[in-house]
Design a protein around this motif. Structure first.
Motif, mmCIF file in Angstrom:
data_model
loop_
_atom_site.group_PDB
_atom_site.id
_atom_site.type_symbol
_atom_site.label_atom_id
_atom_site.label_comp_id
_atom_site.label_asym_id
_atom_site.label_seq_id
_atom_site.Cartn_x
_atom_site.Cartn_y
_atom_site.Cartn_z
ATOM 1 N N GLU A 25 -12.184 42.143 23.481
ATOM 2 C CA GLU A 25 -12.337 41.887 22.056
ATOM 3 C C GLU A 25 -11.122 41.148 21.525
ATOM 4 O OE1 GLU A 25 -13.019 45.547 20.073
ATOM 5 O OE2 GLU A 25 -14.995 45.868 20.973
ATOM 6 N N GLY A 26 -11.363 40.322 20.521
ATOM 7 C CA GLY A 26 -10.260 39.665 19.841
ATOM 8 C C GLY A 26 -9.424 40.685 19.091
ATOM 9 N N GLU A 27 -8.173 40.369 18.854
ATOM 10 C CA GLU A 27 -7.269 41.336 18.236
ATOM 11 C C GLU A 27 -7.104 41.159 16.734
ATOM 12 O OE1 GLU A 27 -4.501 42.534 22.016
ATOM 13 O OE2 GLU A 27 -3.831 40.825 20.832
ATOM 14 N N LEU A 28 -7.743 40.136 16.153
ATOM 15 C CA LEU A 28 -7.674 39.971 14.703
ATOM 16 C C LEU A 28 -8.662 40.934 14.029
ATOM 17 C CD1 LEU A 28 -7.507 36.094 14.282
ATOM 18 C CD2 LEU A 28 -5.716 37.746 13.691
ATOM 19 N N GLU A 29 -8.161 41.735 13.111
ATOM 20 C CA GLU A 29 -9.007 42.707 12.421
ATOM 21 C C GLU A 29 -9.854 42.011 11.356
ATOM 22 O OE1 GLU A 29 -6.321 45.685 10.956
ATOM 23 O OE2 GLU A 29 -5.580 46.181 12.958
ATOM 24 N N HIS A 30 -11.131 42.407 11.281
ATOM 25 C CA HIS A 30 -12.042 41.835 10.292
ATOM 26 C C HIS A 30 -13.197 42.804 10.080
ATOM 27 C CE1 HIS A 30 -13.524 40.696 14.268
ATOM 28 N NE2 HIS A 30 -14.726 40.640 13.748
ATOM 29 N N VAL A 31 -13.912 42.626 8.974
ATOM 30 C CA VAL A 31 -15.022 43.531 8.667
ATOM 31 C C VAL A 31 -16.350 42.787 8.560
ATOM 32 C CG1 VAL A 31 -13.561 45.237 7.541
ATOM 33 C CG2 VAL A 31 -14.553 43.391 6.180
ATOM 34 N N ASN A 32 -16.296 41.472 8.461
ATOM 35 C CA ASN A 32 -17.508 40.659 8.401
ATOM 36 C C ASN A 32 -17.155 39.222 8.782
ATOM 37 O OD1 ASN A 32 -16.231 39.564 6.093
ATOM 38 N ND2 ASN A 32 -17.323 40.948 4.714
ATOM 39 N N ALA A 33 -18.153 38.344 8.743
ATOM 40 C CA ALA A 33 -17.914 36.964 9.164
ATOM 41 C C ALA A 33 -16.885 36.269 8.277
ATOM 42 C CB ALA A 33 -19.230 36.182 9.151
ATOM 43 N N TYR A 34 -16.926 36.549 6.974
ATOM 44 C CA TYR A 34 -15.980 35.902 6.061
ATOM 45 C C TYR A 34 -14.542 36.314 6.355
ATOM 46 C CZ TYR A 34 -13.285 34.907 1.893
ATOM 47 O OH TYR A 34 -12.287 34.479 1.031
ATOM 48 N N ALA A 41 -8.046 31.620 10.170
ATOM 49 C CA ALA A 41 -7.354 30.545 9.466
ATOM 50 C C ALA A 41 -5.896 30.911 9.193
ATOM 51 C CB ALA A 41 -8.082 30.230 8.160
ATOM 52 N N LEU A 42 -5.644 32.174 8.900
ATOM 53 C CA LEU A 42 -4.280 32.630 8.625
ATOM 54 C C LEU A 42 -3.443 32.743 9.897
ATOM 55 C CD1 LEU A 42 -4.937 35.494 6.026
ATOM 56 C CD2 LEU A 42 -4.104 33.183 5.550
ATOM 57 N N SER A 43 -4.101 32.811 11.052
ATOM 58 C CA SER A 43 -3.380 33.104 12.285
ATOM 59 C C SER A 43 -2.688 31.890 12.903
ATOM 60 C CB SER A 43 -4.334 33.707 13.325
ATOM 61 O OG SER A 43 -5.250 32.740 13.805
ATOM 62 N N ALA A 44 -2.942 30.693 12.379
ATOM 63 C CA ALA A 44 -2.286 29.506 12.920
ATOM 64 C C ALA A 44 -0.771 29.645 12.805
ATOM 65 C CB ALA A 44 -2.759 28.255 12.173
ATOM 66 N N GLN A 45 -0.084 29.468 13.915
ATOM 67 C CA GLN A 45 1.379 29.581 13.977
ATOM 68 C C GLN A 45 1.860 30.951 13.479
ATOM 69 O OE1 GLN A 45 3.596 26.000 12.765
ATOM 70 N NE2 GLN A 45 1.626 24.951 12.536
ATOM 71 N N ALA A 46 1.072 31.972 13.738
ATOM 72 C CA ALA A 46 1.441 33.347 13.381
ATOM 73 C C ALA A 46 0.868 34.274 14.442
ATOM 74 C CB ALA A 46 0.884 33.711 12.002
ATOM 75 N N THR A 47 1.403 35.477 14.538
ATOM 76 C CA THR A 47 0.886 36.437 15.506
ATOM 77 C C THR A 47 -0.291 37.200 14.922
ATOM 78 O OG1 THR A 47 2.325 38.256 14.795
ATOM 79 C CG2 THR A 47 3.209 36.715 16.442
ATOM 80 N N ASP A 48 -1.185 37.638 15.790
ATOM 81 C CA ASP A 48 -2.309 38.444 15.325
ATOM 82 C C ASP A 48 -1.818 39.720 14.650
ATOM 83 O OD1 ASP A 48 -3.887 36.507 16.413
ATOM 84 O OD2 ASP A 48 -4.840 37.780 17.928
ATOM 85 N N ALA A 49 -0.771 40.325 15.211
ATOM 86 C CA ALA A 49 -0.243 41.567 14.637
ATOM 87 C C ALA A 49 0.269 41.320 13.224
ATOM 88 C CB ALA A 49 0.874 42.120 15.520
ATOM 89 N N GLY A 50 0.958 40.209 13.019
ATOM 90 C CA GLY A 50 1.470 39.892 11.693
ATOM 91 C C GLY A 50 0.355 39.629 10.701
ATOM 92 N N VAL A 51 -0.687 38.946 11.147
ATOM 93 C CA VAL A 51 -1.834 38.684 10.285
ATOM 94 C C VAL A 51 -2.530 39.996 9.930
ATOM 95 C CG1 VAL A 51 -4.109 37.591 10.150
ATOM 96 C CG2 VAL A 51 -2.176 36.337 11.126
ATOM 97 N N ASN A 52 -2.704 40.871 10.911
ATOM 98 C CA ASN A 52 -3.376 42.145 10.653
ATOM 99 C C ASN A 52 -2.625 42.984 9.621
ATOM 100 O OD1 ASN A 52 -5.410 41.569 12.490
ATOM 101 N ND2 ASN A 52 -4.431 42.647 14.176
ATOM 102 N N ARG A 53 -1.310 42.983 9.702
ATOM 103 C CA ARG A 53 -0.537 43.758 8.724
ATOM 104 C C ARG A 53 -0.776 43.248 7.306
ATOM 105 N NH1 ARG A 53 3.387 43.702 12.916
ATOM 106 N NH2 ARG A 53 4.361 41.813 12.062
#
Length: 214
Positions: A25-34, A41-53
């Motif tokens: 599974e991908g590590e970016l947290e989300h609840v729906n397609a949007y 889109a936010l994850s460009a040049q950023a870590t998944d962990a940082g985006v999730n926080r």
């Protein structure tokens, strides 16, 4: 490597990945397609962990395009200001949210062309959404996949588009759905850029890297 030998190596490598992690599974947290579109889109040049926080609080109050518009750009910035390039990303998220409301009835489209028409959504982002939400075997090639594909010799290419084609053309069909997740996770945690951990590599015997660090 001869075509049949390369095919056999590909099958063996990806069967090893599947036995190790049948449903990656991908590590970016989300609840729906949007929220998936926004997170990628936010994850460009950023870590998944940082985006999730940043997005845990954001998605609690804005999990639809209309709610994001109601939150407003400054409200969005307050949630994502710890993420690199947050001002430009905030503008794109607001623009894509408005387009989704006005042109798509507030729903995320399921075609690559429509997804790529959204501000801040390139081919990689579109492929992630197609794969993770719509279950299309699209290959979202990032720096990890590009590195692993070339270093291992499994899916080589001069640029990300060439590696994407190499995966689509050479990975057996039964592994296509999860191929990019297996490769991303392998590159993120094992086949790292500066110091690959070859001693923990589950596809060691199928890898053509000449500088293995067993």
């Amino acid at each position: 490597m001869a075509p049949q030998a390369h095919y056999n190596t590909m099958r063996a490598a990806f069967e090893t990945f599947r036995r190790s992690e049948p449903e990656p599974e991908g590590e970016l947290e989300h609840v729906n397609a949007y929220t998936l579109v926004v997170a990628v889109a936010l994850s460009a040049q950023a870590t998944d962990a940082g985006v999730n926080r940043a997005t845990r609080g954001l998605f609690a109050v804005a999990d639809t395009p209309q709610k994001m518009l109601d939150l407003g750009e400054e409200g969005l910035i307050e949630h994502i200001k710890t993420i690199g390039l947050f001002r430009n990303k905030a503008k794109n998220v607001m623009k894509l949210s408005r387009i989704l409301v006005e042109e798509f009835g507030g729903e995320v489209p399921s075609s690559r062309a429509a997804l790529q028409s959204l501000p801040g959504v390139g081919r990689k982002t579109a492929n992630v959404v197609l794969n993770m939400w719509w279950r299309v075997p699209a290959q979202a090639v990032d720096t990890h996949i590009f590195r692993v594909g070339n270093r291992s010799g499994l899916c080589p290419g001069r640029d990300v588009d060439a590696v994407e084609r190499a995966i689509e053309d050479n990975v057996p069909a039964e592994y296509q759905q999860h191929a990019h997740h297996w490769l991303i996770l392998h590159g993120r945690y094992i086949c790292k850029a500066r110091k690959p951990d070859c001693g923990r590599c589950i596809i060691y015997d199928h890898c053509a890297f000449e500088e293995k660090t067993a």
